[in-house]
Design a protein around this motif. Structure first.
Motif, PDB file in Angstrom:
ATOM      1  N   MET A   1       0.330 -23.264  -4.991  1.00 58.37           N
ATOM      2  CA  MET A   1      -0.715 -22.275  -5.315  1.00 58.37           C
ATOM      3  C   MET A   1      -1.329 -21.762  -4.016  1.00 58.37           C
ATOM      4  N   ALA A   2      -1.504 -20.430  -3.937  1.00 56.47           N
ATOM      5  CA  ALA A   2      -2.052 -19.826  -2.716  1.00 56.47           C
ATOM      6  C   ALA A   2      -3.528 -20.168  -2.581  1.00 56.47           C
ATOM      7  N   PRO A   3      -3.995 -20.331  -1.360  1.00 50.62           N
ATOM      8  CA  PRO A   3      -5.415 -20.626  -1.138  1.00 50.62           C
ATOM      9  C   PRO A   3      -6.282 -19.523  -1.736  1.00 50.62           C
ATOM     10  N   PRO A   4      -7.481 -19.848  -2.278  1.00 50.21           N
ATOM     11  CA  PRO A   4      -8.331 -18.856  -2.951  1.00 50.21           C
ATOM     12  C   PRO A   4      -8.824 -17.764  -2.024  1.00 50.21           C
ATOM     13  N   TYR A   5      -8.855 -18.039  -0.704  1.00 46.26           N
ATOM     14  CA  TYR A   5      -9.410 -17.020   0.189  1.00 46.26           C
ATOM     15  C   TYR A   5      -8.433 -15.882   0.457  1.00 46.26           C
ATOM     16  N   ASN A   6      -7.142 -16.058   0.024  1.00 44.13           N
ATOM     17  CA  ASN A   6      -6.148 -15.008   0.265  1.00 44.13           C
ATOM     18  C   ASN A   6      -6.536 -13.692  -0.403  1.00 44.13           C
ATOM     19  N   SER A   7      -7.055 -13.786  -1.630  1.00 49.20           N
ATOM     20  CA  SER A   7      -7.427 -12.574  -2.360  1.00 49.20           C
ATOM     21  C   SER A   7      -8.545 -11.815  -1.629  1.00 49.20           C
ATOM     22  N   TYR A   8      -9.475 -12.564  -1.047  1.00 50.75           N
ATOM     23  CA  TYR A   8     -10.559 -11.918  -0.310  1.00 50.75           C
ATOM     24  C   TYR A   8     -10.041 -11.286   0.972  1.00 50.75           C
ATOM     25  N   GLU A   9      -9.090 -11.991   1.632  1.00 52.80           N
ATOM     26  CA  GLU A   9      -8.488 -11.426   2.850  1.00 52.80           C
ATOM     27  C   GLU A   9      -7.717 -10.153   2.524  1.00 52.80           C
ATOM     28  N   ASN A  10      -7.001 -10.178   1.402  1.00 52.23           N
ATOM     29  CA  ASN A  10      -6.276  -8.976   0.975  1.00 52.23           C
ATOM     30  C   ASN A  10      -7.238  -7.823   0.713  1.00 52.23           C
ATOM     31  N   TYR A  11      -8.385  -8.159   0.121  1.00 60.79           N
ATOM     32  CA  TYR A  11      -9.404  -7.138  -0.141  1.00 60.79           C
ATOM     33  C   TYR A  11      -9.909  -6.528   1.162  1.00 60.79           C
ATOM     34  N   LEU A  12     -10.168  -7.393   2.164  1.00 57.07           N
ATOM     35  CA  LEU A  12     -10.660  -6.905   3.453  1.00 57.07           C
ATOM     36  C   LEU A  12      -9.623  -6.016   4.136  1.00 57.07           C
ATOM     37  N   VAL A  13      -8.344  -6.427   4.056  1.00 61.50           N
ATOM     38  CA  VAL A  13      -7.267  -5.633   4.657  1.00 61.50           C
ATOM     39  C   VAL A  13      -7.174  -4.274   3.972  1.00 61.50           C
ATOM     40  N   ALA A  14      -7.236  -4.292   2.635  1.00 66.66           N
ATOM     41  CA  ALA A  14      -7.153  -3.040   1.874  1.00 66.66           C
ATOM     42  C   ALA A  14      -8.336  -2.137   2.193  1.00 66.66           C
ATOM     43  N   ARG A  15      -9.528  -2.738   2.282  1.00 64.16           N
ATOM     44  CA  ARG A  15     -10.727  -1.937   2.579  1.00 64.16           C
ATOM     45  C   ARG A  15     -10.638  -1.316   3.964  1.00 64.16           C
ATOM     46  N   GLN A  16     -10.115  -2.089   4.933  1.00 69.11           N
ATOM     47  CA  GLN A  16      -9.966  -1.570   6.287  1.00 69.11           C
ATOM     48  C   GLN A  16      -8.949  -0.436   6.325  1.00 69.11           C
ATOM     49  N   ALA A  17      -7.858  -0.603   5.540  1.00 67.32           N
ATOM     50  CA  ALA A  17      -6.829   0.439   5.491  1.00 67.32           C
ATOM     51  C   ALA A  17      -7.394   1.728   4.904  1.00 67.32           C
ATOM     52  N   VAL A  18      -8.207   1.594   3.845  1.00 64.93           N
ATOM     53  CA  VAL A  18      -8.835   2.766   3.223  1.00 64.93           C
ATOM     54  C   VAL A  18      -9.789   3.434   4.209  1.00 64.93           C
ATOM     55  N   ALA A  19     -10.570   2.623   4.925  1.00 62.97           N
ATOM     56  CA  ALA A  19     -11.521   3.160   5.901  1.00 62.97           C
ATOM     57  C   ALA A  19     -10.794   3.905   7.020  1.00 62.97           C
ATOM     58  N   GLU A  20      -9.703   3.301   7.509  1.00 60.67           N
ATOM     59  CA  GLU A  20      -8.937   3.945   8.582  1.00 60.67           C
ATOM     60  C   GLU A  20      -8.302   5.242   8.097  1.00 60.67           C
ATOM     61  N   ASN A  21      -7.799   5.230   6.863  1.00 65.19           N
ATOM     62  CA  ASN A  21      -7.187   6.426   6.298  1.00 65.19           C
ATOM     63  C   ASN A  21      -8.209   7.547   6.136  1.00 65.19           C
ATOM     64  N   THR A  22      -9.426   7.168   5.705  1.00 61.48           N
ATOM     65  CA  THR A  22     -10.494   8.154   5.546  1.00 61.48           C
ATOM     66  C   THR A  22     -10.881   8.762   6.886  1.00 61.48           C
ATOM     67  N   VAL A  23     -11.017   7.911   7.898  1.00 61.96           N
ATOM     68  CA  VAL A  23     -11.359   8.396   9.242  1.00 61.96           C
ATOM     69  C   VAL A  23     -10.272   9.323   9.767  1.00 61.96           C
ATOM     70  N   ASN A  24      -9.008   8.926   9.566  1.00 60.18           N
ATOM     71  CA  ASN A  24      -7.897   9.749  10.039  1.00 60.18           C
ATOM     72  C   ASN A  24      -7.847  11.100   9.331  1.00 60.18           C
ATOM     73  N   SER A  25      -8.128  11.088   8.020  1.00 62.60           N
ATOM     74  CA  SER A  25      -8.071  12.343   7.262  1.00 62.60           C
ATOM     75  C   SER A  25      -9.186  13.295   7.651  1.00 62.60           C
ATOM     76  N   LEU A  26     -10.316  12.751   8.123  1.00 61.53           N
ATOM     77  CA  LEU A  26     -11.455  13.599   8.501  1.00 61.53           C
ATOM     78  C   LEU A  26     -11.501  13.873  10.000  1.00 61.53           C
ATOM     79  N   THR A  27     -10.574  13.297  10.757  1.00 63.25           N
ATOM     80  CA  THR A  27     -10.501  13.588  12.187  1.00 63.25           C
ATOM     81  C   THR A  27      -9.811  14.929  12.381  1.00 63.25           C
ATOM     82  N   PRO A  28     -10.480  15.914  12.950  1.00 66.07           N
ATOM     83  CA  PRO A  28      -9.896  17.262  13.033  1.00 66.07           C
ATOM     84  C   PRO A  28      -8.716  17.346  13.996  1.00 66.07           C
ATOM     85  N   THR A  29      -7.721  18.098  13.602  1.00 67.56           N
ATOM     86  CA  THR A  29      -6.605  18.411  14.495  1.00 67.56           C
ATOM     87  C   THR A  29      -7.066  19.486  15.489  1.00 67.56           C
ATOM     88  N   HIS A  30      -6.185  19.847  16.402  1.00 71.14           N
ATOM     89  CA  HIS A  30      -6.534  20.886  17.379  1.00 71.14           C
ATOM     90  C   HIS A  30      -6.905  22.190  16.683  1.00 71.14           C
TER      91      HIS A  30
END
Length: 267
Positions: free
Chosen positions: A1-30
């Motif tokens: 059985m996987a350790p219980p903290y894995n789900s929270y780590e996955n959540y943090l990774v997903a949240r960071q990915a969403v945040a990075e994607n949002t920043v990238n989408s709002l970063t203006p091109t030339h």
């Protein structure tokens, strides 16, 4: 059985990915930085020319256009609430009136400010892309054609015909490459005019009765016209900012790619 903290780590990774994607989408091109600079230049030019003696006449046709969009918004929401639209009139003093019978005043009264600012925000968003600007120009032309249908004076008709003609010419010129700058200007102008009109009517009190004062009397909930005006001002400002942010996120193509994509749309 996987350790219980894995789900929270996955959540943090997903949240960071969403945040990075949002920043990238709002970063203006030339190319988007150029558009943002143009929006800033348009805003500055409009604010400088707004009340300048003699020179302010340059903005007069665009002010009348935005008045037309304001009145169209009243009429359009009136139609949605089963009103009979009798007339739309724009006067040379940059005022306007929409006469209708029936409808729901609780909906039609705020529609002028909020509807024209929403149209402005959609035009600002479309100004980031040539294809989107072409589609937006069709939408704007449809608004003006309906305004012509309801128009009862020659100034309203002239404004509608002239600006439809300008859009047709820009659509044809260089395959519409310059159309997005026109659409962008009209969008910025419409948003700023709406914001200024609310301040002019309710804060500076240059008119004794406004849509907000009529709405406050009709609503009867104890909120003054100024409170409603501030509320509408905030909504209009959110529309303007949202138009810019959506434009940044949705249209990342460079100028050449935009021209290629739009080349088969129209002539």
């Amino acid at each position: 059985m996987a350790p219980p903290y894995n789900s929270y780590e996955n959540y943090l990774v997903a949240r960071q990915a969403v945040a990075e994607n949002t920043v990238n989408s709002l970063t203006p091109t030339h190319d988007q930085k150029i558009i943002l600079g143009i929006i800033g230049a348009y805003t500055l030019a409009i604010l400088i020319l707004w009340n300048m003696p003699v020179i302010k006449v340059i903005l007069a046709p665009f002010k009348l256009l935005t008045v037309g969009l304001h009145e169209f918004s009243h009429a359009f929401v009136g139609c949605l609430t089963c009103a009979k639209i009798e007339s739309i009139e724009i006067d040379p003093d940059e005022g306007g009136v929409t006469r209708m019978r029936g409808g729901i005043p609780m909906c039609t009264l705020p529609a002028g400010y909020l509807g024209s600012s929403l149209i402005g925000a959609l035009l600002v968003m479309s100004g980031f892309n040539i294809m989107a600007s072409k589609i937006a120009s069709i939408f704007l032309a449809a608004c003006l054609l309906l305004t012509l249908w309801w128009a009862k004076n020659w100034l309203t008709r002239i404004i509608g015909v002239v600006f439809i003609g300008v859009m047709v010419f820009l659509w044809w010129l260089e395959r519409g490459a310059g159309l997005k700058y026109f659409v962008l200007f009209v969008g910025v102008m419409s948003c700023l005019y709406c914001l200024w009109d609310i301040l002019d009517d309710l804060v500076f009190r240059k008119v004794h009765e406004s849509d907000a004062s009529k709405f406050a009397k009709l609503c009867g909930c104890g909120m003054s016209s100024r409170i409603w005006g501030v509320f509408w001002f905030i909504i209009s400002l959110v529309f303007f900012i949202s138009g810019i942010l959506v434009g940044l996120a949705a249209f990342k193509q460079d100028q050449e790619t935009q021209k290629q994509q739009a080349s088969g749309f129209g002539w």
